[in-house]
Design an enzyme around this catalytic site. Structure first.
Site, PDB file in Angstrom:
ATOM      1  N   HIS A   1       0.740  -1.008   0.041  1.00  0.00           N
ATOM      2  CA  HIS A   1       0.077   0.132   0.245  1.00  0.00           C
ATOM      3  C   HIS A   1       0.630   1.203  -0.092  1.00  0.00           C
ATOM      4  O   HIS A   1       2.055   1.334   0.751  1.00  0.00           O
ATOM      5  CB  HIS A   1      -1.028   0.134   1.459  1.00  0.00           C
ATOM      6  CG  HIS A   1      -1.904   0.915   1.219  1.00  0.00           C
ATOM      7  ND1 HIS A   1      -3.236   1.258   0.573  1.00  0.00           N
ATOM      8  CD2 HIS A   1      -1.731   2.092   1.901  1.00  0.00           C
ATOM      9  CE1 HIS A   1      -3.500   2.490   0.843  1.00  0.00           C
ATOM     10  NE2 HIS A   1      -2.711   2.862   1.636  1.00  0.00           N
TER      11      HIS A   1
ATOM     12  N   ASP B   1      -6.904  -2.322   4.373  1.00  0.00           N
ATOM     13  CA  ASP B   1      -4.982  -2.313   4.669  1.00  0.00           C
ATOM     14  C   ASP B   1      -5.209  -1.692   6.392  1.00  0.00           C
ATOM     15  O   ASP B   1      -4.479  -0.696   6.956  1.00  0.00           O
ATOM     16  CB  ASP B   1      -4.844  -0.581   4.169  1.00  0.00           C
ATOM     17  CG  ASP B   1      -5.356  -0.605   2.475  1.00  0.00           C
ATOM     18  OD1 ASP B   1      -4.843  -1.733   2.140  1.00  0.00           O
ATOM     19  OD2 ASP B   1      -5.875   0.049   1.783  1.00  0.00           O
TER      20      ASP B   1
HETATM   21  C1  GAR Z   1       1.115   0.520  -6.160  1.00  0.00           C
HETATM   22  O1  GAR Z   1       2.021   2.219  -6.174  1.00  0.00           O
HETATM   23  C2  GAR Z   1       0.639   0.522  -5.206  1.00  0.00           C
HETATM   24  O2  GAR Z   1       1.367   0.222  -3.976  1.00  0.00           O
HETATM   25  C3  GAR Z   1      -0.455   0.599  -4.838  1.00  0.00           C
HETATM   26  O3  GAR Z   1      -1.142   1.209  -6.608  1.00  0.00           O
HETATM   27  C4  GAR Z   1      -0.042   0.810  -7.219  1.00  0.00           C
HETATM   28  C5  GAR Z   1       0.097   0.017  -8.120  1.00  0.00           C
HETATM   29  O4  GAR Z   1       0.932   0.193  -8.998  1.00  0.00           O
HETATM   30  N1  GAR Z   1      -1.660  -0.238  -4.653  1.00  0.00           N
HETATM   31  C6  GAR Z   1      -2.865   0.298  -4.283  1.00  0.00           C
HETATM   32  O5  GAR Z   1      -3.106   1.348  -3.884  1.00  0.00           O
HETATM   33  C7  GAR Z   1      -3.752  -0.720  -3.071  1.00  0.00           C
HETATM   34  N2  GAR Z   1      -4.749   0.384  -2.155  1.00  0.00           N
HETATM   35  P1  GAR Z   1       1.540  -0.688 -10.369  1.00  0.00           P
HETATM   36  O6  GAR Z   1      -0.215  -1.466 -10.922  1.00  0.00           O
HETATM   37  O7  GAR Z   1       1.965  -0.211 -11.533  1.00  0.00           O
HETATM   38  O8  GAR Z   1       1.703  -1.852  -9.884  1.00  0.00           O
END
Ligand code: GAR
Length: 212
Positions: free
Chosen positions: A127, A163
């Site tokens: 997260h 979370d």
């Molecule tokens: C990441 O920064 C992850 O931490 C976040 O989404 C992004 C995904 O990036 N996750 C959340 O917000 C979950 N609540 P990606 O698709 O480029 O890996």
């Protein structure tokens, strides 16, 4: 009361942990993990699932010939039944591929308590904030709005809250005065891409068995 976390077995290079990575979007975290797994590790990605057929991250699975599935929300009106059926379809694939650990990597759906109960201790998430602060889908926006000076990322085991599960590791970054959602996201993704594979190494080695 919720059950305890049951962590995956301690793995070996001969018999790495079988991972499923769940994504919804660009999949840069998945890409970093697959690059990390270019040499033998204690974990290996066996299955990639996206709930979004437009997810850019799907290409990383196709490129590496990994079993890659799009499992969209089924088209039924009842929202509760829809979630349950969706997760049943996911569960079937996880069992088919003998998955031992579910890695949420930018998966933007909340899992139901009944799904979590089946896999508790074997679902891990990253997260983009220093939990317990700024949970939810808009962490960077909320961080900037709150005017805090530090943010970062958190890797945690998933429980039935949003979370809220047991925190395994965190990394901090400074939030600069001129920070935008985009600059903060880029900066945090960079540290996520280093941290998440390392935590998976540690989990596969049994590092967290004493704290669960
Ligand atoms: C990441 O920064 C992850 O931490 C976040 O989404 C992004 C995904 O990036 N996750 C959340 O917000 C979950 N609540 P990606 O698709 O480029 O890996």
């Amino acid at each position: 009361m919720e059950g305890a976390y049951i962590l995956p077995r301690i793995a070996s290079l001969d018999n790495p942990l079988r991972l499923a990575v769940l994504i919804s979007g660009s999949g840069s975290g998945l890409e970093a993990l697959l690059n990390h797994q270019n040499i033998p590790r204690l974990h290996h990605t066996e299955l990639i699932i996206s709930d979004n057929h437009n997810a850019k991250g799907l290409k990383y699975g196709y490129e590496k010939n990994i079993n890659t599935k799009i499992i969209s929300l089924p088209e039924i009106n009842n929202k509760i039944e829809q979630r349950i059926l969706h997760e049943e379809l996911i569960h079937i694939e996880l069992i088919k591929s003998k998955i031992e650990l579910i890695v949420l990597s930018g998966y933007m759906r909340i899992l139901t308590p009944s799904f979590v109960a089946k896999w508790k201790g074997r679902i891990i998430n990253i997260h983009p904030s220093l939990l317990p602060d700024f949970p939810g889908a808009n962490a960077h926006r909320d961080v900037i709005k709150a005017g805090v000076k530090l943010s970062g990322c958190t890797v945690h085991l998933v429980d039935s809250g949003v979370d809220t599960g047991m925190i395994l590791e965190q990394r901090q970054v400074e939030v600069l005065p001129k920070e935008t959602i985009q600059t903060l996201q880029n900066k945090i993704k960079k540290i996520e891409h280093e941290l998440y594979p390392k935590v998976l190494d540690s989990l596969s080695e049994g590092v967290y068995h004493s704290i669960s």
